[in-house]
Design a protein around this motif. Sequence first.
Motif, short mmCIF file in Angstrom:
data_model
loop_
_atom_site.label_atom_id
_atom_site.label_comp_id
_atom_site.label_asym_id
_atom_site.label_seq_id
_atom_site.Cartn_x
_atom_site.Cartn_y
_atom_site.Cartn_z
N PRO A 96 -26.23 20.45 -42.53
CA PRO A 96 -25.18 19.16 -42.21
C PRO A 96 -26.24 18.25 -41.04
O PRO A 96 -26.58 18.97 -40.26
CB PRO A 96 -24.04 19.67 -41.82
N TYR A 97 -26.04 17.16 -41.23
CA TYR A 97 -26.72 16.34 -40.32
C TYR A 97 -26.04 15.25 -39.59
O TYR A 97 -26.22 14.67 -38.55
CB TYR A 97 -28.12 15.71 -40.51
N ALA A 98 -24.65 14.95 -40.49
CA ALA A 98 -24.02 13.77 -39.71
C ALA A 98 -22.68 13.73 -40.66
O ALA A 98 -22.50 14.13 -41.81
CB ALA A 98 -24.41 12.63 -39.85
N VAL A 99 -21.64 13.25 -39.84
CA VAL A 99 -20.47 12.97 -40.69
C VAL A 99 -20.29 11.41 -40.77
O VAL A 99 -20.34 10.73 -39.39
CB VAL A 99 -19.11 13.66 -39.88
N GLY A 100 -20.08 10.57 -41.80
CA GLY A 100 -19.92 9.39 -41.87
C GLY A 100 -18.60 8.88 -41.85
O GLY A 100 -17.59 9.65 -41.92
N ARG A 101 -18.38 7.35 -41.46
CA ARG A 101 -17.16 6.81 -41.50
C ARG A 101 -17.18 5.69 -42.11
O ARG A 101 -18.22 5.12 -42.47
CB ARG A 101 -16.96 6.57 -39.58
N ILE A 102 -15.76 5.45 -42.73
CA ILE A 102 -15.87 4.09 -43.48
C ILE A 102 -15.01 2.95 -42.67
O ILE A 102 -14.22 3.20 -41.76
CB ILE A 102 -15.16 4.35 -44.81
N LEU A 183 -19.83 2.64 -41.66
CA LEU A 183 -19.88 2.06 -40.29
C LEU A 183 -21.35 2.04 -40.06
O LEU A 183 -21.77 0.98 -39.19
CB LEU A 183 -19.28 3.25 -39.57
N SER A 184 -22.34 2.87 -40.54
CA SER A 184 -23.63 2.85 -40.06
C SER A 184 -24.21 1.34 -40.54
O SER A 184 -25.16 1.11 -40.08
CB SER A 184 -24.38 4.02 -40.76
N LEU A 185 -23.71 0.89 -41.80
CA LEU A 185 -24.25 -0.30 -42.01
C LEU A 185 -23.58 -1.60 -41.17
O LEU A 185 -24.40 -2.84 -40.91
CB LEU A 185 -24.01 -0.57 -43.62
N PRO A 207 -13.46 14.51 -44.95
CA PRO A 207 -14.58 14.08 -43.89
C PRO A 207 -16.04 13.75 -45.14
O PRO A 207 -15.83 14.47 -46.00
CB PRO A 207 -14.90 15.32 -43.28
N LEU A 208 -16.54 12.83 -44.60
CA LEU A 208 -17.76 12.14 -45.20
C LEU A 208 -18.92 13.15 -44.84
O LEU A 208 -19.69 12.79 -44.15
CB LEU A 208 -17.99 10.95 -45.00
N GLU A 209 -18.80 14.49 -45.04
CA GLU A 209 -19.80 15.21 -44.52
C GLU A 209 -21.15 15.20 -45.39
O GLU A 209 -21.27 15.29 -46.44
CB GLU A 209 -19.52 16.62 -44.71
N TYR A 243 -25.38 4.47 -34.73
CA TYR A 243 -25.31 3.85 -35.73
C TYR A 243 -24.15 4.30 -36.37
O TYR A 243 -23.58 4.39 -37.47
CB TYR A 243 -26.17 4.18 -36.94
N GLY A 244 -23.23 4.90 -35.34
CA GLY A 244 -21.79 5.33 -35.83
C GLY A 244 -21.58 6.67 -36.38
O GLY A 244 -20.48 7.19 -36.82
N PHE A 245 -22.79 7.40 -36.66
CA PHE A 245 -22.45 8.61 -37.16
C PHE A 245 -21.86 9.59 -36.37
O PHE A 245 -22.18 9.77 -35.05
CB PHE A 245 -23.84 9.59 -37.86
#
Lengths: 254, 225
Positions: A96-102, A183-185, A207-209, A243-245
């Motif tokens: 795993p490297y990050a969890v994304g957000r929407i 969120l990263s965009l 979660p956006l794992e 970038y919000g990750f």
Amino acid sequence: MTKLLVGLLLSALAQIAHAEKITVAAAADLKFAMDEIVTTFKSSNAGDEVEVIYGSSGKFNTQMQQGAPFDLFFSADIAFPRELAKNGLAASEVKPYAVGRIVLWSASMDASKMTLGSLTDSKITHIAIANPQHAPYGKRAEEALRSSSLWEKIESKLVYGENIANTAQFVQTGNAQVGIIALSLAVNPELSSKGGYYLIPDMLHAPLEQGFIICKRAENSALAKRFANYIGSKPARAVMTKYGFVLPGEAVRK
Amino acid sequence: MGLSGGDLQAIWLTVRLASVVTLILLLVGTPIAWWLARARGRWKGPVSAIVALPLVLPPSVLGFYLLLAMGPNGPVGHLTQALGIGMLPFTFWGLVVASVFYSLPFMVQPLQTAFESIGDRPLEVAATLHASPLNIFFSVAVPLALPGFLTAGILTFAHTVGEFGVVLMIGGNLPGITRVASVQIYDHVEALEYGQAHHLAAVMLIFSFLVLLVLYAWRPTPRKV
């Protein structure tokens, strides 16, 4: 003097000898973050070439099942690399490297003053989300809308982007007034200079794992391993945070 | 044949789109082809080039400009809003407009060839018999160019069925409205539903082969193109 020249020559040769090239397949939500990470990686690893191709995780997964020549795969959904690993296509464990957000994002309205409930507003005729059938961010958007009991009310307004970048295009060109994107965009100046965004509470969706693997074909690539290690380094983590990750082992921020 | 309801819906939508586009292009493309076949002046070159543009342009270029032009800030978007139609992206008629551009050369070029191969003689003869230009066109040119009309119609229909890039960029992937068969197959493949992708893809493959078979079998001797 001769010694110095020989030394220089040898070190130059060593540089050339270890200069390698890898191709990285990365989910579209990583576009801005990964570009920055690659730039900083290259500045301390002169001579190495890291080429990144962005697209939808589902597409990369399909292509890799058919032997696409990628050395690393950064997926927006950890399920894809897990599947590849199960099929013997990984040369590392799934990390795993990050969890994304929407976020809810608009180019024409101030989305920071909106909530998911605002989507029922009759002035909003089109809402863009990524295709939930195969895009991880689309899946989470659907979950968030369903758990807020909004899905049925706004389903007729939804339009589906091929991946999260295509979804952002629909919003940026104004064809959809709002969209649910990564969120990263949304934090990229190009997008955040217009409209604004509203962070969708992460308890509304699974979660956006996100996870990555070194692919089978890069089994003996030192550069692939170096780059994989670099992702866990301090500078790379700082970029991801910017970038919000949310990073593995970190508490989720509000 | 194992097609799901969604697949059938996509096929039906594709057939509907291709039919509407072929009809519109018959109306729009015929005068253009007629003019190009008879024109001698300096506008012939530029118009021919514009008509042929979709042959060389990637669908992403067409899709990108259409998305901008038909959006709320684009010229087409302004026009459609002023006319009270609303905006065209994500609608069936948006796909129709895009496909008319996309398939234009497939209608115009075979028709132009057909009109040119009639030559001047039959038209001059009709003119000496005091036939009006409209009369000449409908009672002399159209019957003589009928095979050209068939070729152009079939090619336009088949080419529109095969459209993919533009609908992906401006369609919004809406079931029953903009999710055509090619996009449906793409979605199946991305979701790793290979079985379903196979079924629909096979239908498209057989259809395309049959269309070309009819075209070539029915024109046994190669004529000037």
